[in-house]
Design an enzyme around this catalytic site. Structure first.
Site, mmCIF file in Angstrom:
data_model
loop_
_atom_site.group_PDB
_atom_site.id
_atom_site.type_symbol
_atom_site.label_atom_id
_atom_site.label_comp_id
_atom_site.label_asym_id
_atom_site.label_seq_id
_atom_site.Cartn_x
_atom_site.Cartn_y
_atom_site.Cartn_z
ATOM 1 N N GLY A 44 41.021 68.689 -26.701
ATOM 2 C CA GLY A 44 40.736 68.325 -25.311
ATOM 3 C C GLY A 44 39.392 68.783 -24.782
ATOM 4 O O GLY A 44 38.794 68.139 -23.931
ATOM 5 N N GLU A 99 37.862 75.528 -22.394
ATOM 6 C CA GLU A 99 39.131 74.793 -22.411
ATOM 7 C C GLU A 99 39.095 73.681 -21.370
ATOM 8 O O GLU A 99 38.405 73.793 -20.353
ATOM 9 C CB GLU A 99 40.265 75.811 -22.153
ATOM 10 C CG GLU A 99 41.655 75.263 -22.050
ATOM 11 C CD GLU A 99 42.192 74.566 -23.280
ATOM 12 O OE1 GLU A 99 41.492 73.679 -23.821
ATOM 13 O OE2 GLU A 99 43.336 74.846 -23.673
ATOM 14 N N ASP A 100 39.808 72.611 -21.652
ATOM 15 C CA ASP A 100 39.831 71.486 -20.711
ATOM 16 C C ASP A 100 40.621 71.803 -19.449
ATOM 17 O O ASP A 100 40.179 71.548 -18.338
ATOM 18 C CB ASP A 100 40.386 70.212 -21.393
ATOM 19 C CG ASP A 100 41.718 70.433 -22.120
ATOM 20 O OD1 ASP A 100 42.263 71.554 -22.069
ATOM 21 O OD2 ASP A 100 42.215 69.471 -22.737
ATOM 22 N N ASP A 103 47.188 75.203 -17.519
ATOM 23 C CA ASP A 103 48.412 74.673 -16.933
ATOM 24 C C ASP A 103 49.399 75.834 -16.809
ATOM 25 O O ASP A 103 49.328 76.604 -15.857
ATOM 26 C CB ASP A 103 48.890 73.562 -17.891
ATOM 27 C CG ASP A 103 50.005 72.714 -17.352
ATOM 28 O OD1 ASP A 103 50.031 72.467 -16.149
ATOM 29 O OD2 ASP A 103 50.855 72.266 -18.153
ATOM 30 N N LYS A 131 45.380 73.935 -12.881
ATOM 31 C CA LYS A 131 46.567 73.505 -12.122
ATOM 32 C C LYS A 131 47.328 74.774 -11.748
ATOM 33 O O LYS A 131 48.278 75.161 -12.442
ATOM 34 C CB LYS A 131 47.485 72.676 -13.034
ATOM 35 C CG LYS A 131 47.156 71.222 -13.170
ATOM 36 C CD LYS A 131 48.322 70.569 -13.919
ATOM 37 C CE LYS A 131 47.948 69.265 -14.521
ATOM 38 N NZ LYS A 131 48.989 68.758 -15.444
ATOM 39 N N PHE A 152 49.683 64.766 -13.873
ATOM 40 C CA PHE A 152 49.223 64.655 -15.260
ATOM 41 C C PHE A 152 47.939 63.839 -15.301
ATOM 42 O O PHE A 152 47.900 62.715 -14.837
ATOM 43 C CB PHE A 152 50.303 64.028 -16.152
ATOM 44 C CG PHE A 152 50.007 64.244 -17.597
ATOM 45 C CD1 PHE A 152 50.276 65.464 -18.204
ATOM 46 C CD2 PHE A 152 49.395 63.245 -18.352
ATOM 47 C CE1 PHE A 152 49.956 65.678 -19.533
ATOM 48 C CE2 PHE A 152 49.076 63.454 -19.683
ATOM 49 C CZ PHE A 152 49.356 64.677 -20.273
ATOM 50 N N VAL A 153 46.887 64.445 -15.825
ATOM 51 C CA VAL A 153 45.583 63.773 -15.840
ATOM 52 C C VAL A 153 45.117 63.484 -17.266
ATOM 53 O O VAL A 153 45.491 64.184 -18.211
ATOM 54 C CB VAL A 153 44.496 64.602 -15.102
ATOM 55 C CG1 VAL A 153 44.747 64.610 -13.608
ATOM 56 C CG2 VAL A 153 44.403 66.020 -15.651
ATOM 57 N N ARG A 165 41.241 59.864 -24.098
ATOM 58 C CA ARG A 165 40.225 60.931 -24.102
ATOM 59 C C ARG A 165 38.843 60.383 -23.801
ATOM 60 O O ARG A 165 37.962 61.093 -23.328
ATOM 61 C CB ARG A 165 40.154 61.606 -25.480
ATOM 62 C CG ARG A 165 41.395 62.359 -25.887
ATOM 63 C CD ARG A 165 41.089 63.201 -27.125
ATOM 64 N NE ARG A 165 42.291 63.635 -27.823
ATOM 65 C CZ ARG A 165 43.007 64.710 -27.502
ATOM 66 N NH1 ARG A 165 42.664 65.438 -26.477
ATOM 67 N NH2 ARG A 165 44.068 65.047 -28.199
HETATM 68 P P1 IMP Z 1 48.963 75.628 -21.067
HETATM 69 O O1 IMP Z 1 49.121 76.471 -22.291
HETATM 70 O O2 IMP Z 1 50.294 75.228 -20.488
HETATM 71 O O3 IMP Z 1 48.060 76.238 -20.026
HETATM 72 O O4 IMP Z 1 48.417 74.241 -21.528
HETATM 73 C C1 IMP Z 1 47.141 73.948 -21.733
HETATM 74 C C2 IMP Z 1 47.046 72.675 -22.555
HETATM 75 O O5 IMP Z 1 47.991 71.693 -22.143
HETATM 76 C C3 IMP Z 1 45.701 72.043 -22.349
HETATM 77 O O6 IMP Z 1 44.800 72.482 -23.331
HETATM 78 C C4 IMP Z 1 45.995 70.568 -22.483
HETATM 79 O O7 IMP Z 1 45.827 70.170 -23.824
HETATM 80 C C5 IMP Z 1 47.434 70.406 -22.107
HETATM 81 N N1 IMP Z 1 47.588 69.850 -20.739
HETATM 82 C C6 IMP Z 1 48.050 70.478 -19.654
HETATM 83 N N2 IMP Z 1 48.046 69.685 -18.567
HETATM 84 C C7 IMP Z 1 47.562 68.502 -18.986
HETATM 85 C C8 IMP Z 1 47.265 67.257 -18.310
HETATM 86 O O8 IMP Z 1 47.461 67.063 -17.103
HETATM 87 N N3 IMP Z 1 46.750 66.284 -19.096
HETATM 88 C C9 IMP Z 1 46.493 66.424 -20.421
HETATM 89 N N4 IMP Z 1 46.727 67.568 -21.081
HETATM 90 C C10 IMP Z 1 47.252 68.597 -20.377
HETATM 91 MG MG MG Z 2 43.989 71.545 -24.912
#
Ligand code: IMP
Ligand code: MG
Length: 181
Positions: A44, A99-100, A103, A131, A152-153, A165
Site C-alpha cells: 500500500g 505506511e499508507d 487503522d 482513521k 473504506f478508502v 491502487r
Molecule cells: P492496521 O494494522 O489495522 O492499522 O491496518 C493497517 C493496514 O490495513 C494498512 O496498511 C492497509 O493495508 C489496511 N487498511 C486499513 N484501512 C484500509 C482502507 O480503508 N483501505 C485500504 N486498506 C486499508
Molecule cells: Mg498496508
C-alpha cells in the site's frame, strides 16, 4: 471504467501532492545532515513512498517490509505476520517507517517495536492517512498526512482485494463492491 466503482473522491491528488511536499519538508528539517532509511510497508505504501522520497532533501536509502494483517476483506484479521523482512541492517540508522494508513494500529505497533529492537538510532513513523476512530492499540505517529473518517478508502496505493491502487486520488469505494460478495 474502474472509476464506476467509486462512490466519491475523498482526497484529490492535488491535495495529496501538497501534503507530501509538506511532510517531506518537515522530515528534511528534522534530519538535516543525517542519513535516513525509509522503510515502506508493501504494498500500500509504494505510491506514497515514491512521491515522499522525492520531497526529502537528505541522503535516503529505501527498503521494504511486507506484513499480513488483511485478507481480501475490509476487516483486520488481528494477526501480524512478516511476509518479507528488510534487506538492510538498520543498526545505528535513522529509520522512518512509511505506511499508507493506520487503522487498528496493530501493524505499526508491531513494526515499531520490531525495528526498535534492532538498535537503530531512531524509529519514526510517517503515515499518509489516519482513521483514529478504529484504533485498538496506541501508535505514535511522527508525520501524519490526513485524518479521515471511518470509511473504506482505495487509490493512491490503497487497495480493495488487490485492485484500485492505481487511482491517483484517495476515494471512497462504493459499498456495493464489497456488499455484493
Ligand atoms: P492496521 O494494522 O489495522 O492499522 O491496518 C493497517 C493496514 O490495513 C494498512 O496498511 C492497509 O493495508 C489496511 N487498511 C486499513 N484501512 C484500509 C482502507 O480503508 N483501505 C485500504 N486498506 C486499508
Ligand atoms: Mg498496508
Amino acid at each position: 471504467m474502474i472509476r464506476d466503482d467509486i462512490e466519491r473522491v475523498l482526497i484529490p491528488s492535488i491535495e495529496i501532492k501538497a501534503k507530501t511536499k509538506e511532510l517531506g519538508r518537515r522530515i528534511s528539517e528534522d534530519f538535516k545532515g543525517k542519513d535516513i532509511v525509509l522503510v515502506g510497508i508493501l504494498k500500500g505504501a509504494v505510491v506514497f513512498m515514491a512521491d515522499l522520497m522525492r520531497e526529502i532533501d537528505a541522503h535516503v536509502d529505501i527498503d521494504f517490509m511486507e506484513v499480513s494483517s488483511y485478507g481480501s476483506s475490509t476487516k483486520s484479521s488481528g494477526a501480524v505476520r512478516i511476509l518479507k523482512d528488510l534487506d538492510l541492517d538498520i543498526e545505528g540508522k535513522n529509520v522512518i517507517i512509511v505506511e499508507d494508513i493506520v487503522d487498528s494500529g496493530l501493524t505499526l505497533n508491531y513494526l515499531t517495536k520490531l525495528l526498535s529492537s534492532r538498535c537503530p538510532a531512531c524509529v519514526k513513523v510517517c503515515v499518509l492517512l489516519d482513521k483514529p476512530e478504529r484504533r485498538d492499540v496506541k501508535v505514535k505517529i511522527d508525520y501524519e498526512g490526513f485524518r479521515i473518517p471511518n470509511e473504506f478508502v482505495v487509490g493512491y496505493g490503497l487497495d480493495y482485494d488487490g485492485k484500485y491502487r492505481n487511482l491517483p486520488d484517495i476515494c471512497i469505494l462504493s459499498p456495493r463492491i464489497y456488499k455484493d460478495l
